[in-house]
Design an enzyme around this catalytic site. Structure first.
Site, mmCIF file in Angstrom:
data_model
loop_
_atom_site.group_PDB
_atom_site.id
_atom_site.type_symbol
_atom_site.label_atom_id
_atom_site.label_comp_id
_atom_site.label_asym_id
_atom_site.label_seq_id
_atom_site.Cartn_x
_atom_site.Cartn_y
_atom_site.Cartn_z
ATOM 1 N N ASN A 1 14.046 3.896 4.364
ATOM 2 C CA ASN A 1 13.151 2.879 4.940
ATOM 3 C C ASN A 1 12.090 3.582 5.764
ATOM 4 O O ASN A 1 12.293 4.698 6.242
ATOM 5 C CB ASN A 1 13.928 1.907 5.839
ATOM 6 C CG ASN A 1 13.030 0.771 6.336
ATOM 7 O OD1 ASN A 1 12.176 0.275 5.587
ATOM 8 N ND2 ASN A 1 13.190 0.369 7.587
ATOM 9 N N HIS B 1 9.566 2.780 9.079
ATOM 10 C CA HIS B 1 9.329 1.831 10.179
ATOM 11 C C HIS B 1 8.056 2.272 10.909
ATOM 12 O O HIS B 1 7.907 3.459 11.223
ATOM 13 C CB HIS B 1 10.529 1.830 11.132
ATOM 14 C CG HIS B 1 10.394 0.815 12.215
ATOM 15 N ND1 HIS B 1 10.638 -0.530 12.001
ATOM 16 C CD2 HIS B 1 9.983 0.912 13.500
ATOM 17 C CE1 HIS B 1 10.398 -1.198 13.120
ATOM 18 N NE2 HIS B 1 10.009 -0.338 14.046
ATOM 19 N N SER C 1 0.833 -1.212 0.000
ATOM 20 C CA SER C 1 0.000 0.000 0.000
ATOM 21 C C SER C 1 0.866 1.261 0.000
ATOM 22 O O SER C 1 0.510 2.258 -0.628
ATOM 23 C CB SER C 1 -1.001 -0.005 1.159
ATOM 24 O OG SER C 1 -0.346 0.139 2.388
HETATM 25 C C1 GRF Z 1 4.285 -0.700 6.721
HETATM 26 O O1 GRF Z 1 3.692 -0.603 7.984
HETATM 27 C C2 GRF Z 1 5.741 -0.343 6.824
HETATM 28 O O2 GRF Z 1 6.026 0.601 7.796
HETATM 29 C C3 GRF Z 1 6.369 -1.632 7.218
HETATM 30 O O3 GRF Z 1 5.636 -2.615 6.514
HETATM 31 C C4 GRF Z 1 4.330 -2.138 6.236
HETATM 32 C C5 GRF Z 1 4.128 -2.267 4.761
HETATM 33 O O4 GRF Z 1 2.822 -2.108 4.386
HETATM 34 N N1 GRF Z 1 7.792 -1.596 7.047
HETATM 35 P P1 GRF Z 1 2.440 -2.028 2.860
HETATM 36 O O5 GRF Z 1 2.968 -3.309 2.186
HETATM 37 O O6 GRF Z 1 3.090 -0.811 2.280
HETATM 38 O O7 GRF Z 1 0.956 -1.966 2.818
#
Ligand code: GRF
Length: 194
Positions: A106, A108, A17
């Site tokens: 990145n 987090h 997403s």
């Molecule tokens: C997000 O919460 C990101 O912070 C973490 O993994 C999740 C990824 O979600 N590292 P998506 O695949 O972008 O929906």
């Protein structure tokens, strides 16, 4: 010589997403283009999203990714300037960090340095936040170095938590912040560095 566009490669392992938001955000940009989407999972939803937008995809196996020359060549032939991790679960190997110093973003889903490190991803993070009784959470955008979640912090956004919030509620609040800010922070950072 002025280079026309900065090329981004998004690395993701899951639904994507955040990748979708970033792809949409830069769709009409004159300065930044999403050139490639890399996943270590051949059935990751993010690959469908990329294909829908006409963006080239690459599936890497853990072992290919651990070696260096071939993968670096994949990136250099596409003139990749920056890597954006969006839910990418493999550790970025040292050779890649050295090849892209302060060029790997990145995100987090917590307020680092709290609730980071190996094994802290997805629902594990939000469960840890809940278990700690934290009254706020949020998200952190940072440069990647050789250690999980330890590179220089570029940006954080916070949300307030209610005592009754479940880990799922926390995840929802945090993801909303990720979607709101990730692409914007990438753009601002790359623009300032150009
Ligand atoms: C997000 O919460 C990101 O912070 C973490 O993994 C999740 C990824 O979600 N590292 P998506 O695949 O972008 O929906």
């Amino acid at each position: 010589m002025h280079k026309e566009k900065q090329h981004i490669a998004i690395f993701a392992s899951g639904g994507g997403s955040n990748a979708r938001k970033i792809i949409e955000y830069f769709k009409n940009s004159e300065t930044i283009a999403v050139r490639l989407v890399v996943s270590n999972k051949k059935d990751a939803g993010v690959l469908d999203i990329a294909q829908l937008h006409g963006i080239e995809t690459l599936v890497v196996h853990r072992t290919d990714f651990a070696g260096d020359d071939q993968f670096l060549l994949e990136l250099s032939t596409r003139n990749i300037d920056y890597i954006v991790l969006a839910g990418f679960l493999l550790l970025v190997p040292a050779y890649l960090v050295s090849a892209f110093p302060q060029r790997i973003f990145n995100i987090h889903p917590a307020l680092l340095p709290k609730h980071g490190g190996k094994g802290m991803y997805g629902h594990f993070v939000h469960e840890a936040v809940k278990a700690a009784g934290d009254t706020e959470s949020g998200m952190t955008i940072h440069w990647v170095d050789e250690h999980y979640d330890e590179g220089t912090i570029l940006f954080q956004a916070r949300c307030t938590l209610a005592p009754e919030d479940t880990p799922e509620d926390i995840a929802r609040k945090v993801l909303e912040l990720e979607h709101r800010y990730y692409a914007e922070v990438i753009e601002k950072t790359i623009t300032e560095m150009a």
